[in-house]
Design an enzyme around this catalytic site. Structure first.
Site, mmCIF file in Angstrom:
data_model
loop_
_atom_site.group_PDB
_atom_site.id
_atom_site.type_symbol
_atom_site.label_atom_id
_atom_site.label_comp_id
_atom_site.label_asym_id
_atom_site.label_seq_id
_atom_site.Cartn_x
_atom_site.Cartn_y
_atom_site.Cartn_z
ATOM 1 N N TYR A 146 0.939 -1.322 -0.054
ATOM 2 C CA TYR A 146 0.089 0.002 0.052
ATOM 3 C C TYR A 146 0.807 1.370 -0.066
ATOM 4 C CZ TYR A 146 -3.957 -3.229 1.094
ATOM 5 O OH TYR A 146 -4.648 -4.177 1.188
ATOM 6 N N LYS A 195 4.038 -15.464 2.976
ATOM 7 C CA LYS A 195 3.802 -16.140 1.584
ATOM 8 C C LYS A 195 5.080 -16.348 1.205
ATOM 9 C CE LYS A 195 1.539 -18.038 -1.678
ATOM 10 N NZ LYS A 195 0.484 -19.143 -1.511
ATOM 11 N N ASP A 227 -2.527 -18.491 2.703
ATOM 12 C CA ASP A 227 -3.760 -18.941 2.111
ATOM 13 C C ASP A 227 -4.264 -19.949 3.030
ATOM 14 O OD1 ASP A 227 -1.250 -19.875 1.474
ATOM 15 O OD2 ASP A 227 -1.687 -20.997 -0.316
ATOM 16 N N ASP A 251 -4.659 -6.717 6.190
ATOM 17 C CA ASP A 251 -6.114 -6.026 6.000
ATOM 18 C C ASP A 251 -7.285 -6.993 5.327
ATOM 19 O OD1 ASP A 251 -8.051 -4.189 4.914
ATOM 20 O OD2 ASP A 251 -6.859 -3.772 2.928
ATOM 21 N N ASP A 255 -10.211 -8.499 8.486
ATOM 22 C CA ASP A 255 -11.790 -8.338 7.854
ATOM 23 C C ASP A 255 -12.466 -9.711 8.178
ATOM 24 O OD1 ASP A 255 -11.663 -5.801 7.549
ATOM 25 O OD2 ASP A 255 -12.644 -5.797 5.622
#
Ligand code: NAD
Length: 360
Positions: A146, A195, A227, A251, A255
């Site tokens: 970001y 990852k 994942d 992020d 959520d």
């Protein structure tokens, strides 16, 4: 104690839920003999309406001169609001990125707790919901994708967009230290999510987290690929204590974790820097669809205010008192519309604030 708090009421339901949190904080002050000096700061759409941009330099200075920031939520409906017709760097969400960067708020702490009284709202299987869970997602907030370089170019006649995912050892180390420190005050377990089977930034993440872990032999560390973590959150959230992860993974996972609790209106959030300074806000957005109706759930914001007392001011007893009051209100069957089920007592946003206040 004297506390200086900058207050960002924000947009949509923001002003309504912040009102209730302030009601509760004022009650804490009168019971425990503290004093809070509040300064209002404009941000998001409310700031665009007045200044033409979502966050001014003066607003940032006011926040910096305070001990902590209490925030509602900002933004409108991107499809209809005029705030999204101006240049992207001035829109509501740009203010969020700017305040995080300007105040160096690199650590985002998001508890995802399934309150036993709200097990019915949890979308997981009953046997899992009945176990309850209490995890905290520690998300890196000022680095990664970001904040990396981005550009859109035309290569061989084809429009191509590039975003850059970059992390330094220093950025990883400081957030890892926060995660291990918080885990020590909880159940002594950190799950670091990356990852590392694909990304260089994740391999550095894993190596640095392993180094930090050497200073915390009492905390169990495990590594999990992002994942797999997304699946495990749905399969068995009880396995997690502190989840440590980078900006974009955090992020998405935070959520997901909030949705697994079934009640986004209950989830608090704190964004902190190296010192005790923090910005405290609910995990949810400004809910423009219910703004002004006095039906929003203010408990996430009230719980964020409790986090502020605990983390920025070291007032653990006062934070406990707020959390106890909320539990009592839920035990007594009071619910705002978002968490209401037949047979219980439906209350408005302001009534919920009153009920919590009265029980402190
Ligand atoms: P949202 O969280 O605002 O709303 C999602 C759904 O949850 C809506 O149906 C809403 O009514 C409901 N909801 C949310 N909070 C609630 C509460 N306290 N009580 C009862 N119901 C509640 O997400 P969205 O609709 O995707 O976003 C709306 C706006 O909020 C957008 O402009 C978005 O950019 C902004 N946003 C801001 C923040 C922030 O300020 N940190 C975070 C997320 C989204």
């Amino acid at each position: 104690m004297d506390m200086k708090i900058a207050v960002i009421r924000g947009d949509g339901i923001g002003p309504e839920i912040v009102n209730e949190a302030i009601k509760v904080l004022d009650r804490v002050c009168s019971v425990y003999s503290h004093k809070i000096d509040y300064t209002d700061v404009l941000m998001g759409g409310a700031s665009i309406d007045v200044h033409g941009t979502s966050l001014t330099d003066e607003a940032i200075e006011t926040c910096k001169a305070s001990d902590a920031v209490l925030m509602g939520s900002i933004g409108g409906d991107p499809n209809t609001s005029p705030w999204y017709k101006i240049e992207p760097s001035k829109r509501p969400e740009a203010g969020l990125l700017k305040i995080r960067k300007s105040l160096n708020l690199f650590a985002n702490l998001r508890p995802a707790v399934l309150f036993p009284q709200l097990a019915d709202a949890c979308p997981l299987k009953r046997e899992m919901a009945d176990k309850g869970f209490d995890m905290l997602i520690m998300r890196e907030l000022t680095g990664g994708l970001y904040f990396g370089e981005r550009k859109t170019v035309t290569e061989n006649g084809i429009v191509t967009a590039i975003d850059t995912l970059k992390y330094s050892e220093t950025e990883i180390r400081r957030i890892a230290i926060k995660a291990f420190e918080v885990a020590r005050a909880r159940k002594n377990k950190v799950t670091s999510v990356d990852k590392a089977n694909v990304l260089d930034s994740s391999r550095l993440w894993r190596k640095t987290v392993n180094e930090v872990a050497e200073d915390y032999p009492d905390v169990t560390l495990e590594h999990m690929l992002v994942d797999n973590c997304a699946m495990q959150l749905v399969k068995d959230p009880t396995q997690f204590d502190v989840i440590l992860t980078e900006n974009m993974f955090g992020d998405i996972l935070s959520d997901e974790a909030s949705m697994v609790t079934g009640s986004i209106g209950m989830l608090a959030s704190a964004s902190m820097n190296d010192s005790k300074f923090g910005l405290y806000e609910p995990s949810h957005g400004s809910a423009p669809d219910i703004a002004g109706l006095n039906i929003a759930n203010p408990l996430a914001t009230i719980l964020s205010a409790a986090m502020m007392l605990r983390f920025s001011f070291g007032l653990g007893n006062e934070a406990d008192a707020i959390e106890r009051a909320i539990n009592k209100v839920l035990d007594e069957g009071f619910r705002t519309g978002d968490i209401f089920v037949e047979g219980l007592k439906k209350v408005s946003c302001s009534q919920m604030g009153d009920l919590v206040t009265e029980r402190i």
